[in-house]
Design a protein around this motif. Structure first.
Motif: not given
Lengths: 113, 110
Positions: B91, A98-102, B36, B46, B101-102, B42-44, A35, B98, A104-106, A42-43, A88, A90, B34, A37
């Protein structure tokens, strides 16, 4: 190590350089994502790999080249970037592609001069 | 056009002052919504997934709710450690895409 780790954390590069971002997940997931950012945006999904096969490429310029050698590692190869590519970056993983409950790294904070 | 809008953009609260963040969406079909949390540098991370109107999820001082047009993240008696940017993502049902938002940047002062 646990979770999703990204290196380097910060990267400054000139427009003619070639560099790579690295991501490693220790969660046993079978899907990985890149991703972008940017401030106040938005991401943006760039690439998705599921079971090491690229399943999505969101009209990303060819100066970004992903590589997924196995289900735990993901790379983003960068070359001849533009200043507007500063952002950034990510990496994320999930169980399923399918993108559910991702998870993420920092991220890698990239600055292109 | 599928769209996700979060408001406010930024919110400053006194410690203990409850409030709500909004995520409104206009999409062709919802598979899930979802929330986050993202800390600086840091990353998001969940928080919740909501799938149908009327559903609610809670975690400590946070409660997420969902209607057919929007979701709220209610923060009860916030503490300074709740300061972060809160991101909402929808989603799509037909593509699994997915849309984020901002975000709302929350600052809680002691």
């Amino acid at each position: 190590e646990t979770g999703v780790t990204q290196t380097p954390r910060h990267l400054v590069m000139g427009m003619t350089n070639k560099k790579s971002l690295k991501c490693e997940q220790h969660l046993g997931h079978n899907a990985m994502y890149w991703y972008k950012q940017s401030a106040k945006k938005p991401l943006e999904l760039m690439f998705v790999y599921s079971l090491e096969e690229r399943v999505e490429n969101n009209s990303v310029p060819s100066r970004f080249s992903p590589e997924c050698p196995n289900s735990s590692h993901l790379f983003l190869h960068l070359h001849t970037l533009q200043p507007e590519d500063s952002a950034l970056y990510l990496c994320a993983s999930s169980q399923g592609g399918k993108g559910e409950k991702l998870f993420f790294g920092s991220g890698t904070q990239l600055s292109v001069l | 056009e599928d769209q996700v809008t979060q408001s406010p953009e930024a919110l400053r609260l006194q410690e203990g002052e409850s409030s709500s963040l909004n995520c409104s969406y206009t999409v062709s079909g919802l598979r899930g919504l979802f929330w986050y949390r993202q800390d600086p540098g840091k990353g998001p991370e969940f928080l919740f997934t909501l799938y149908s109107a009327g559903e609610e999820k809670e975690k400590e001082r946070l409660k997420a709710t969902l209607t057919k047009k929007e979701s709220f993240l209610h923060i009860t008696a916030p503490k300074p450690e709740d300061s972060a940017t809160y991101l909402c993502a929808v989603q799509l049902y037909n593509t699994d895409k997915l849309i984020f938002g901002t975000g709302t940047r929350l600052q809680v002062f002691p």
